[in-house]
Design an enzyme around this catalytic site. Structure first.
Site, short mmCIF file in Angstrom:
data_model
loop_
_atom_site.label_atom_id
_atom_site.label_comp_id
_atom_site.label_asym_id
_atom_site.label_seq_id
_atom_site.Cartn_x
_atom_site.Cartn_y
_atom_site.Cartn_z
N ASP A 38 -57.15 13.52 57.18
CA ASP A 38 -57.05 12.32 56.35
C ASP A 38 -55.57 12.05 56.10
OD1 ASP A 38 -59.79 11.97 56.20
OD2 ASP A 38 -59.99 13.16 54.38
N GLU A 82 -69.94 6.39 54.37
CA GLU A 82 -69.65 7.17 53.15
C GLU A 82 -70.89 7.09 52.27
OE1 GLU A 82 -66.14 5.32 51.64
OE2 GLU A 82 -64.88 6.06 53.27
#
Length: 255
Positions: A11, A130
């Site tokens: 990330d 998500e």
């Protein structure tokens, strides 16, 4: 024997590799390029780069990072975060990406899924999801690092996206992400049961037992971040645990 890919997830925020909990409370880990090369050398089957602030600022800053990695990494690279158009996909592919993971823009305009699949092939079009649990056995799709509700049921949404041409699902459990408490196995099971494309489980991997717990779902890959970043586990070690669960894994590193 079913094959399992072990994917190193990175990330990115600006120039830094970062890691959070529930996609929040971000800590700087270090230089993403150094970590990407280390994970490749250690035997990662794929690298996953997510620009975690791209949707917020409506841009993706990963092209330079991807170009540097693609010069020295010979496993598939998936890029996600802020990819909103075919032009954005083109930029990432020219930078060296093999696949793009699209979440926010796909929810805003589902036709984009089919457009990417038609131009670049379904194998390039990864649907990023998500997921947050909203009731027992029910999950809602979120965007913007688990901040924005969409009202979409995760299982229904992945079915729709695959029908539109998505060739793979990147499934992140916001509830489990960064907790080291294991994958959301019922979520992974529900999605694997719903679609016939590869599913990557992301969020929550903490220890060897987590592989044994998620293996029966039929998941195609697991994405690992925290355990690698803080050197709590190694890629060869993770793969040895997967092999012990009866899964077929690629044990050799790069040539």
């Amino acid at each position: 024997m079913r094959h399992l890919r072990v994917i190193a997830r990175l990330d990115i925020k600006g120039p830094n590799l970062i890691k959070g909990v529930h996609l929040e409370g971000l800590r700087v880990v270090g230089d993403p390029h150094e970590h990407a090369l280390r994970y490749y050398a250690d035997g990662a089957d794929e690298l996953l780069f997510i620009d975690i602030v791209a949707s917020l600022y409506q841009r993706n800053n990963l092209s330079d990072i991807i170009k540097r990695a693609a010069d020295r990494v010979y496993v598939p690279i998936t890029v996600g975060g802020g990819i909103r158009s075919l032009a954005d996909v083109e930029t990432m592919m020219h930078s060296g990406a093999d696949k793009v993971a699209i979440n926010t823009a796909a929810i805003a305009r589902p036709d984009l899924v089919g457009e990417v699949a038609r131009r670049y092939g379904s194998q390039c079009m990864v649907l990023g999801v998500e997921a947050k649990r909203v009731a027992p056995g029910r999950w809602e799709a979120y965007t913007d690092n688990g901040r924005e509700r969409t009202g979409k049921d995760v299982v229904e949404w992945v079915k729709e996206a695959v029908a539109r041409g998505a060739g793979e699902i990147l499934l992140t459990s916001v509830d489990q992400e960064g907790t080291r408490k294991g994958f959301d196995v019922p979520l992974v099971q529900a999605v694997c049961d719903a679609v016939a494309v590869p599913v990557t489980a992301s969020g929550g991997f903490g220890q060897a037992e987590d592989i044994a717990a998620v293996a029966p779902t039929g998941v195609s890959a697991i994405a690992v971040a925290d355990a690698l970043h803080w050197k709590r586990m190694t890629l060869p070690g993770i793969k040895q645990h997967a092999a012990a669960c009866g899964l077929d894994v690629r044990m050799e590193g790069p040539a």
